[in-house]
Every structure is written in structure tokens, then in C-alpha cells.
Design an enzyme around this catalytic site. Structure first.
Site, PDB file in Angstrom:
ATOM      1  N   HIS A   1      -3.760   6.375   3.283  1.00 33.74           N
ATOM      2  CA  HIS A   1      -4.558   5.207   2.911  1.00 33.74           C
ATOM      3  C   HIS A   1      -4.082   3.947   3.629  1.00 33.74           C
ATOM      4  O   HIS A   1      -4.879   3.206   4.223  1.00 33.74           O
ATOM      5  CB  HIS A   1      -4.488   5.017   1.395  1.00 33.74           C
ATOM      6  CG  HIS A   1      -5.356   3.922   0.863  1.00 33.74           C
ATOM      7  ND1 HIS A   1      -4.951   2.604   0.815  1.00 33.74           N
ATOM      8  CD2 HIS A   1      -6.597   3.943   0.344  1.00 33.74           C
ATOM      9  CE1 HIS A   1      -5.907   1.868   0.288  1.00 33.74           C
ATOM     10  NE2 HIS A   1      -6.929   2.652  -0.003  1.00 33.74           N
TER      11      HIS A   1
ATOM     12  N   SER B   1     -11.539  -0.695  -0.963  1.00 38.74           N
ATOM     13  CA  SER B   1     -10.307  -0.788  -0.157  1.00 38.74           C
ATOM     14  C   SER B   1     -10.635  -1.247   1.253  1.00 38.74           C
ATOM     15  O   SER B   1     -10.027  -2.182   1.787  1.00 38.74           O
ATOM     16  CB  SER B   1      -9.619   0.582  -0.057  1.00 38.74           C
ATOM     17  OG  SER B   1      -8.756   0.824  -1.101  1.00 38.74           O
TER      18      SER B   1
ATOM     19  N   ASP C   1       0.842  -1.193   0.000  1.00 37.19           N
ATOM     20  CA  ASP C   1       0.000   0.000   0.000  1.00 37.19           C
ATOM     21  C   ASP C   1       0.880   1.248   0.000  1.00 37.19           C
ATOM     22  O   ASP C   1       1.920   1.275  -0.649  1.00 37.19           O
ATOM     23  CB  ASP C   1      -0.930  -0.065   1.223  1.00 37.19           C
ATOM     24  CG  ASP C   1      -2.283   0.581   0.984  1.00 37.19           C
ATOM     25  OD1 ASP C   1      -2.345   1.827   0.988  1.00 37.19           O
ATOM     26  OD2 ASP C   1      -3.266  -0.150   0.800  1.00 37.19           O
TER      27      ASP C   1
END
Length: 492
Positions: free
Chosen positions: A107, A298, A70
Site C-alpha cells: 500500500h 487512499s 503508512d
């Protein structure tokens, strides 16, 4: 640069791709004028997925390693340092010592919180709080990453999955899409995820946030071997009778290549990364001082990755095919709307555990040869450096010969060399806030933009440091930008 997409949606505002916030457009996002959906805490998510009662409630994921490829993770108080491992930083920010390994975007920290978080300030706990999480960073503050970075990361995870015998990596979370629509039987990215699958690693991939009418899932969720995850809207309750398919979730227009499993993915409350790009851009998504709301496939993918780790803990000898079968067929059937019409199920951990005595047949599917063009994996998601797109048969570090890579009997990684090019250090070394860290290295390959004098460093990174509580003030910007985004459709 331009590259992959993070699967998270924008509720409070529409992302502006020109700002480089995400690796793509925020399909399925709603505007500020619309009403944000009710927030779902991780305690509520645990109840929704049937992980708070019975055998499931006794599982934590202890002894199981989960790889998170990620945007890195930040050293927030809600992430227990003893359970975080930094694999190699393969992002452009690896060339800046004050940004290396850390999540400048926000994120990755949100995904990590869903899986292994433990925020004592609010009592928020991840769904698999006992796992050992290995973070492999490929995305920058603007979300920029190329498919070649994802492939290199997957290669590294496969080769180093057993480095910690007490916590072998058995699950990899891919809240990401490549932007390409390649021939699946020769796609290099699908070959990379299938190598992980063959190595005993459950690959959990986000379906994408382009909406129910998209006609296809995003890559690598299009790979029939992996566990492709879509999101549900849980509508403010912990029951499942009112749960519906989230409108931003990609669906296939055919019976094949469809979403395998749904999980809560709308307005999920997880860890905040103070001062990160999304934190600066979407202050309305903040929940108190330590938490943050996000929606997208996600988030749903992280929920399923945590559940997969719980099943691996309960049945450590299970294969990825068995874990997938149990999770999919043990899910709760949704009774209304498109999900009911398609027969899609929502994650139910106790339901999956109840099926672990059921035999699972190996699916009759075709493996990718990996010999197709890298550009097919990349598609329109070209990373840009100084305005120059990365295209053709090259990784960010140089020429990529897919057939040679796929057919080689020699491991892709040798120490810190990937396909013969130095992109990381040679072993576990160095110090950081995490329990263990893979050594860094300066990149010696010339940038594809031809701006060799500037090299890989970015003046916009100067002075941005993590204080231990937040990122230093300022605007996140830089020479690199990606056209697509991670599989999150909204923040708010």
C-alpha cells in the site's frame, strides 16, 4: 493484531479480513464478475487535476517535505532513493532486520508512487516528483497497526519536521482510518493531527471507503481542521464533465463533517511492489512488470497530498488553513449526481493557484483537548496478537495516559523514547537504500498478549527478504492481524 484502516478498494476480488490483508473490510469493493473501471495513469490524473498546464506545470514540489505514515515503501526502481527518507519504523516488523522500513503489504509503495514516483521503464512520474518523502512505517504485511502507532508517528513528524532545513515537512499523508467514532473535542488522535496542523503541516486524510451511505467520515478525516478527501471516478477521460463521486467514498449524513475535496481515486495506476501481500493476492491488478492499479480514498488522498506540496512550493509562507481554503475553493465543481447536489468540488491545481491572492479567514472551530480515552479512537478496530485483542488505555508498548500526554509541556519523543519507552533508535544513522534512515531499536516492553516468551518476533517473517527487485516467494502470514483496513477499497 487489529488496528487502522488503509483506504483502498478491491476491484478484482473482495478482501477477506480473516486473512489479515487489510485493517478492515473492503467496503465499496466489487466482485470479479463485475467490470473493472478504466485505468487512470498518473499522466491522465495530472491533466484531470489541472496540473499539466500554466503555472502548475512548472511546479514539482521541490524544497517541500511530505511525510507518508503508512506501511513503508519498497526499494523499487520507480522510487528515487535520493528523495526517500526512512523515519522510524514503528511497525511490528521493525523487530525483523530483513523487513524493517520496507513495504511488505504494497500500500505505502502505491501511495509513494503517486506522490514522488519516477518509473523510467514506463515514463510514469509522480504528481510532485521534486518532494522529499519521509516514510514512517506503522503497518505490517497484513496491514496491522494500532491507533497508538499512528499517534506516535504523528508526534515524531511534528518534532522532526525541520530536521532537513532544505525540505521541511509541510504535508502529511494519512491514507488511513482508526475505526473509532470518538468525541471529537477530546479525541487523542484528532489532538495529534491538530498538533501537526498548528505546527504548519497540512494534514490530508482519507474519508473512508464504506460507501456514500456510510453517514460519517472515518477518523481522523472527521476532524474539521484537516483536509478530508473523497474519490472520483474519472471514467476513462481527462475531462472533468463526466467525473462522478466514487460510490465507495464515505459521506456525512449532515452538513457538518463532510468531505472537503474530491480527487481521482478509481483504478489509479502507480508503482507495484513485487511479491508484496497485495501483489500476490491480486495479480490481475498488475500493469506490466512495474505498475499496479488501485482504487480508494487512499489514492485520492495521495493525489491531494502531492497537490498540497505544489502549492506550498509556490507559496512557502502559506498556513495549512490557507492551503486548504485554496485547494477546496479552487476546485472544479462537478455538474452531475451526488457531488453536484452536495456542491463538492474536484481538485484543480491551477484553480487553487489562482486563489492564492485571496484572503483566507481562520475557521471558527474547536480544538480537541486530547484527554479522551484512547479506546474511543480505536473503537472496534482492535489489533490482535496471538488472538488477544489490544483494548483499553494502553498503546502497543504500554500504558497510555491521554491527559498526561496531551497536557505535558515536555516533547513526547526524546531520542528514540516515546513517552519514556524505547521504540526506536536515537537519531539519524545506519544504512539503507534511502537517502537517510532513522536508527532502529529492539522493543523492551512486554507484548500485551502475555506471550512474553515469543516477544515481538514472528516466525512467519523468517526468510522473507527483499532482493532489490522483489520479495522472496512465500505466503504472507503472521501472529498479528488487524480488523480494519487502510483507505483503499480495491486493487485491480
Amino acid at each position: 493484531m487489529n488496528g487502522k484502516r488503509v483506504q483502498t478498494a478491491i476491484v478484482s476480488a473482495v478482501l477477506a479480513p480473516a486473512a489479515g490483508l487489510m485493517l478492515g473490510s473492503p467496503a465499496g469493493a466489487v466482485t470479479a464478475a463485475e467490470t473493472a473501471p478504466p485505468a487512470a495513469t498518473l499522466a491522465q490524473v495530472r491533466a484531470i487535476i489541472g496540473a499539466d498546464t500554466g503555472t502548475a506545470a512548472t511546479l514539482t514540489g521541490k524544497g517541500v517535505g511530505v511525510a507518508l505514515i503508512d506501511t513503508g515503501v519498497a526499494a523499487v526502481a520507480g522510487l528515487p532513493a535520493g528523495q526517500i527518507v526512512n523515519g522510524p519504523d514503528l511497525s511490528f516488523e521493525s523487530q525483523s532486520s530483513n523487513l524493517r522500513y520496507l513495504d511488505t503489504y504494497g500500500h505505502g509503495t502505491h501511495m509513494a508512487g503517486i506522490i514522488v514516483g519516477n518509473d523510467t521503464a514506463t515514463g510514469t512520474r509522480g504528481l510532485a516528483p521534486g518532494v522529499k518523502l519521509t516514510s514512517v512505517k506503522i503497518g505490517t504485511a497484513t496491514g496491522a497497526a494500532d491507533v497508538s502507532q499512528m499517534i506516535a508517528a504523528l508526534d515524531w513528524v511534528v518534532q522532526h519536521r525541520n530536521d532537513d532545513p532544505a525540505n521541511p515537512i509541510r504535508v502529511v499523508n494519512l491514507s488511513y482510518d482508526s475505526g473509532g467514532t470518538p468525541v471529537t473535542t477530546t479525541d487523542p488522535l484528532q489532538y495529534a493531527v491538530e498538533k501537526a496542523w498548528k505546527a504548519g503541516i497540512v494534514v490530508v486524510a482519507a474519508a473512508g471507503n464504506d460507501g456514500n451511505a456510510a453517514g460519517a467520515l472515518t477518523n481522523p478525516a472527521t476532524d474539521d481542521w484537516v483536509l478530508a478527501v473523497g474519490a472520483t471516478a474519472t471514467n476513462g477521460t481527462t475531462g472533468t464533465t463526466d467525473d462522478t463521486l466514487a460510490p465507495f467514498t464515505n459521506l456525512s449524513s449532515t452538513k457538518t463533517g463532510q468531505v472537503d475535496l474530491l480527487a481521482p481515486g478509481t483504478s489509479i495506476v502507480s508503482l507495484r511492489d513485487p511479491g508484496s501481500n497485495i501483489d500476490n493476492l491480486y495479480p490481475s491488478a498488475q500493469v506490466g512488470t512495474t505498475l499496479f492499479r488501485g482504487s480508494g480514498t487512499s489514492q485520492a488522498t495521495a493525489v491531494v497530498s502531492a497537490a498540497a506540496a505544489l502549492l506550498v512550493q509556490a507559496r512557502p509562507s502559506a498556513t495549512p488553513n490557507q492551503i486548504k481554503d485554496w485547494l477546496v475553493n479552487g476546485g472544479t465543481a462537478l455538474g452531475t449526481g451526488t457531488a453536484a447536489t452536495l456542491g463538492l468540488r474536484e481538485l484543480n491545481v491551477n484553480g487553487a493557484l489562482a486563489r492564492t491572492g485571496t484572503a483566507s479567514a481562520t475557521p471558527a472551530l474547536t480544538w480537541s483537548t486530547g484527554t479522551g480515552p484512547l479506546q474511543g479512537s480505536r473503537g472496534t478496530s482492535s489489533m490482535k496478537l496471538d488472538g488477544v485483542p489490544l483494548t483499553g488505555e494502553r498503546s502497543i508498548w504500554g500504558t497510555f495516559a491521554s491527559a498526561q500526554w496531551a497536557n505535558s509541556t515536555t516533547p513526547a519523543w526524546s531520542g528514540g523514547l516515546w513517552l519514556g519507552t524505547r521504540i526506536a533508535g536515537d537519531d539519524w544513522t545506519g544504512t539503507s537504500w534511502a537517502s537517510k534512515t532513522w536508527a532502529p531499536a529492539a522493543w523492551t516492553a512486554a507484548p500485551w498478549s502475555g506471550n512474553a516468551t515469543a516477544g515481538w518476533t514472528d516466525p512467519a517473517w523468517s526468510g522473507r527478504t527483499w532482493s532489490g527487485r522483489t520479495w522472496s516467494a512465500g505466503t504472507w502470514s503472521g501472529r498479528t492481524w488487524s480488523s480494519n483496513g487502510w483507505s483503499g477499497s480495491s486493487w485491480g
